[in-house]
Design a protein around this motif. Sequence first.
Motif, short mmCIF file in Angstrom:
data_model
loop_
_atom_site.label_atom_id
_atom_site.label_comp_id
_atom_site.label_asym_id
_atom_site.label_seq_id
_atom_site.Cartn_x
_atom_site.Cartn_y
_atom_site.Cartn_z
N VAL A 100 0.83 -1.21 0.00
CA VAL A 100 0.00 0.00 0.00
C VAL A 100 0.86 1.25 0.00
O VAL A 100 0.62 2.20 -0.76
N TYR A 101 1.91 1.26 0.82
CA TYR A 101 2.74 2.46 0.94
C TYR A 101 3.63 2.64 -0.29
O TYR A 101 3.86 3.78 -0.73
N ALA A 102 4.12 1.55 -0.85
CA ALA A 102 4.91 1.67 -2.08
C ALA A 102 4.06 2.20 -3.22
O ALA A 102 4.50 3.05 -4.00
N GLY A 211 -5.74 10.42 -1.32
CA GLY A 211 -6.16 10.29 0.06
C GLY A 211 -7.51 9.59 0.20
O GLY A 211 -7.71 8.75 1.08
N ALA A 212 -8.44 9.94 -0.70
CA ALA A 212 -9.74 9.27 -0.68
C ALA A 212 -9.60 7.78 -0.98
O ALA A 212 -10.29 6.94 -0.38
N ALA A 213 -8.68 7.44 -1.90
CA ALA A 213 -8.44 6.03 -2.21
C ALA A 213 -7.91 5.28 -0.99
O ALA A 213 -8.29 4.14 -0.73
N PHE A 214 -7.02 5.93 -0.25
CA PHE A 214 -6.48 5.29 0.96
C PHE A 214 -7.57 5.09 2.01
O PHE A 214 -7.66 4.03 2.64
N VAL A 215 -8.43 6.09 2.18
CA VAL A 215 -9.49 5.99 3.18
C VAL A 215 -10.48 4.89 2.80
O VAL A 215 -10.92 4.10 3.64
N LEU A 216 -10.86 4.83 1.52
CA LEU A 216 -11.78 3.79 1.07
C LEU A 216 -11.19 2.39 1.30
O LEU A 216 -11.88 1.48 1.77
N PRO A 236 -8.19 2.24 -6.05
CA PRO A 236 -7.07 1.64 -6.79
C PRO A 236 -6.05 0.95 -5.89
O PRO A 236 -5.43 -0.03 -6.29
N LEU A 237 -5.88 1.45 -4.66
CA LEU A 237 -5.00 0.78 -3.71
C LEU A 237 -5.57 -0.58 -3.31
O LEU A 237 -4.84 -1.53 -3.04
N GLY A 238 -6.90 -0.67 -3.27
CA GLY A 238 -7.54 -1.95 -3.02
C GLY A 238 -7.36 -2.91 -4.18
O GLY A 238 -7.24 -4.13 -3.99
N TRP A 239 -7.33 -2.37 -5.41
CA TRP A 239 -7.06 -3.24 -6.57
C TRP A 239 -5.69 -3.88 -6.44
O TRP A 239 -5.51 -5.05 -6.76
N LEU A 240 -4.70 -3.08 -5.98
CA LEU A 240 -3.35 -3.63 -5.85
C LEU A 240 -3.32 -4.81 -4.90
O LEU A 240 -2.74 -5.85 -5.22
#
Length: 538
Positions: A100-102, A211-216, A236-240
């Motif tokens: 997530v952080y990368a 930021g919204a993607a991280f919160v979701l 998109p971070l959830g897709w990863l």
Amino acid sequence: MTAATTNAFAVRPAGSRQLAGTGTLLRFALRRDRVLIPVWVAVNALMVLSMPGTLASLYGTAAERADLMRQMETNSSLRAMVGPVFDDSLGALTAWRAGVYAAALAAVMSLLIVVRHTRDEEESGRQELVASGMVGRRAPLTAALLTAAVADGLLALLLFAGLSAQGATGALAFALGIAGVGMLFATTAAIVAQLTESARLARGLTAGVLGAAFVLRAAGDSATADGSSVLTWLSPLGWLENVRAFADERWWVLLLIAGAVLAQGAVAYELTGRRDLGMSFLPTRPGPAHGRLGTAGALAWRLQRGSVLGWSIGFFLAGVVYGGMTEGAADLVGDNEQARQIIERMGGQAALTDAFVAAMIGMLGLIAALYVVSSVLRLTGEETSGRAEPVLAGAVGRLRWAAGHLVIAFGGAAWIMLLAGAGYALAYGKDVGGVLGACLVQIPAVWVIGGAAVLLHGLLPRAAVGTAWGVAGAVLLLGWVGPALDVPATVLDLSPFGHLPKLPGAEMSWGTVLVLCGIAGALVAVGLAGVRRRDMTT
């Protein structure tokens, strides 16, 4: 331009004319970013590639890894922070801990690159000069996206090469996922750059989307332990994480990311072909007939208030998240001596919970250093864009102009750390004074990094941006990865954060705090002296 050259350009197909000059602009962009891109890529790659060795020392047996997976299934706060675990192999744990952080760092790198080479160039007037030559309408956007693709591709190659020992298939899926998320936010920035008239607003809005993607993703992962939440799939971070690298890879999720990149890229290309150079689809509202900004400080606040607001919200929410996961820290570590030692190296030799609080707040301090650097470098942006010149042509001196921005930079750093402490104390519900003290003690170290940025702006204005971000990245890397790798204390002490008292739990060291404040003040003074004496950059 000769007649033959003009005729050759005129007879090109329409699509070719739209992209004329892309190669030259790409080479120019890569030359301009020859420091920025390697620094971002190196910091990101080192963070990820250090994880397998660290995790091997933390969870060396199958029983320890299985216990970790059971704990993550029941600890929703930790899942919100780093996501769910899908397998107990070292590769899967690396993807869980760093993915997530990368991806977020790759997204920030990509959006900065795209906005810098599109809207920044138009806002400064340089793009108008470039467009007067043999340059197609869509060439600048194409060159910016290709520059981001080069950076993300380099990162992907390093990650694939470094993680192949854990499994080539998983390494490929993970590397492509990280690069894909980076390019997705590159195309998001490309769209936003067409909609807004300000590069600052374009960066802020795209960062807001991230930021919204991280919160979701965090909300979705806290609800389910397998990444199946609808909220996770909206990010998109959830897709990863649902690529599930090193854990029965889902290749079709990579096709979803690629489809989103292509769709957003098509929208950006369509928008850039429909607007005039320098214009936007969301024009800036005209100001009042009579100005209401009577001081340089008021102007600086008007320019930076949106950034301060965004960072304030982010730090308060981060404090809430960290505070909520503190109660589960002891359960997560359990009897794992290696994990306990890492937390103690980050947060001191106090009780485990106090050490965990100190470690998490220390991470917030490291991130606050990024804020202060970005805020200080607003001086460089105002100067190089030519906006500072008309301000200084009046009754405003250089020191007053710079001081307005520096008050916001250094005062804003203190403010966001205070908000982080308030959010942390609200969620944790214990030792409010100790939590707030731990946040406030980070401020002198943050100010030292800000002072270094002021020094670079005053003495080396042309290299200030890349070098200041390099310093901030190196400090972030030392603070984040150093304790996990058991880096010698002499190396960790190169960072000002290495000298701070580990509150709560440790004794307060006022002498160290005062020394750091003095160093920060000296750096600012030398930097301002340089601003006062040198020629302004144009």
